[in-house]
Design a protein around this motif. Structure first.
Motif, PDB file in Angstrom:
ATOM      1  N   GLY A  59      12.564  11.266  -0.707  1.00 62.78           N
ATOM      2  CA  GLY A  59      11.530  12.057  -1.213  1.00 62.78           C
ATOM      3  C   GLY A  59      11.774  12.664  -2.290  1.00 62.78           C
ATOM      4  N   SER A  79      12.635  11.290   3.212  1.00 68.06           N
ATOM      5  CA  SER A  79      11.311  11.586   3.806  1.00 68.06           C
ATOM      6  C   SER A  79      11.241  10.493   4.937  1.00 68.06           C
ATOM      7  N   THR A  81       8.898  10.108   8.092  1.00 66.69           N
ATOM      8  CA  THR A  81       7.659  10.426   9.012  1.00 66.69           C
ATOM      9  C   THR A  81       8.140  10.436  10.551  1.00 66.69           C
ATOM     10  N   GLU A  84       9.807  13.209  11.653  1.00 69.24           N
ATOM     11  CA  GLU A  84       8.996  14.600  11.585  1.00 69.24           C
ATOM     12  C   GLU A  84       8.132  14.506  12.850  1.00 69.24           C
ATOM     13  N   ASN A 250      18.153  14.201   7.379  1.00 67.28           N
ATOM     14  CA  ASN A 250      17.327  13.828   6.085  1.00 67.28           C
ATOM     15  C   ASN A 250      17.931  14.483   4.830  1.00 67.28           C
TER      16      ASN A 250
END
Length: 371
Positions: A59, A79, A81, A84, A250
């Motif tokens: 990211g 990054s 997803t 998250e 991360n």
């Protein structure tokens, strides 16, 4: 009279010549003896790979090549997803567990029973997905193990060839580096499998708890039911903490003080666990390796303090300490001596630099005085 005078001057001149000759001979001998204790080597430092523990796209890159970093400094951000979403799901699970506990305390309605049935179905889907993740992690682990076994065999074969004189030290070092890299990948694959299995266990526990809770709603809550609901809330909170830890992975940070040597990837590139995002030079651990003949070994010992000098550092000496003396002899490295000297047998000696680390750079040539 003139003859006597000339003779006198001749004798004086001869004495002066003899004196100067003796002086230069003695000085030459002293310089030669002094030079016997001086050996040259190049400053080196440990390199540390800053690796990813998760999969995803890069990211952001926070550092540039040549940047100075401290322990804990953020170097790059992955990054992910999926991670998250897992954290968001954990937050939702906490809210659901809180609601369920409140419902048990307030009493049950038909709407609550239907809602719990939906949660059971959601937990069943999570278990199914968790089981798929475990199978995928097992496949990745098997692939990493196969690759490790292959690299291990290559390394062992290279060492055997090197010991037989059929392969170079460079090939051994390269094979060892490859083995270290796949070993890291194997360890990360094991860690990923452990995490996947832990998540599956957590999903199974949630399914079991949700099913039990549904039965409690249908049959009516007891004090034990209330305690179970509280336990489910505690589990949901633990799952949230686990997801948060996974998300924190991360953020790739520096483990030591040093200098960024290389940035190996660009923003937007996809990486997998074990990928070296950047390479760091540990500037607090700098050393010089020299090679001495066997005759010099009686004059050196471990932890002996020595003095180093470099043309790159004017009017300043650098303190060092002998931290390693090779137990095995080898031929003088071909890249730093003449062809004649290549046939000499020497021993590697490692000197750790103790001061002036702010101005000492890897690649600097140093003269080491072992006297």
């Amino acid at each position: 009279m003139n003859k006597k005078r000339i003779l006198k001057f001749a004798i004086l001149f001869m004495v002066l010549i003899l004196s100067f000759s003796v002086f230069f001979i003695v000085k030459s001998l002293k310089d030669k003896q002094s030079d016997e204790f001086v050996y040259s080597g190049t400053a080196e430092a440990d390199t540390i790979n800053i690796t990813s523990e998760t999969s995803g796209k890069i990211g952001d890159i926070k550092m540039k090549e040549g940047s100075k970093v401290k322990i804990g400094d953020l170097v790059a951000v992955i990054s992910s997803t999926e991670t998250e979403v897992n954290l968001q799901n954990s937050e939702i699970s906490i809210k659901n567990a809180e609601n369920e506990l409140g419902k048990i305390k307030d009493g049950n309605r038909i709407e609550e029973i239907k809602a719990q049935q939906a949660l059971v179905e959601q937990a069943q889907a999570a278990v199914k997905q968790g089981d798929a993740n475990v199978n995928s992690s097992k496949n990745n682990l098997n692939a990493a193990k196969t690759n490790y076994d292959y690299k291990k065999k290559l390394y062992d074969d290279t060492v055997t060839l090197y010991n037989n004189g059929s392969e170079s030290k460079y090939k051994v070092d390269a094979a060892k580096n490859d083995l270290d890299n796949v070993s890291t990948t194997l360890n990360n694959a094991k860690s990923t499998l452990d995490i996947s299995q832990a998540q599956l266990n957590n999903y199974q526990a949630q399914l079991s708890a949700s099913s039990e809770k549904l039965n409690l709603l249908v049959n009516g809550a007891t004090e034990r039911d209330k305690n179970t609901a509280q336990y489910n809330l505690d589990k949901a909170q633990n799952s949230y903490e686990l997801s948060k830890i996974q998300l924190d992975k991360n953020n790739l940070v520096s483990a030591v003080d040093g200098t960024i040597q290389t940035i190996n990837f660009k923003k937007g590139e996809y990486v997998t666990p074990g990928t070296a995002i950047a390479t760091l030079i540990d500037t607090n651990n700098v050393w010089v390796k020299i090679y001495v003949p066997e005759s010099m070994l009686p004059n050196i010992k471990l932890n002996k303090n020595v003095i180093l000098k470099s043309d790159f550092i004017k009017n300043k000496t650098v303190k060092g300490k002998i931290t390693y003396i090779s137990p095995d002899a080898e031929f003088t490295p071909m890249n730093i001596v003449t062809k004649k000297d290549r046939m000499k047998i020497v021993y590697a000696v490692k000197i750790q630099i103790l001061d002036n680390l702010d101005i000492v750079k890897p690649g600097m040539l140093f003269d080491v005085n072992l006297k």
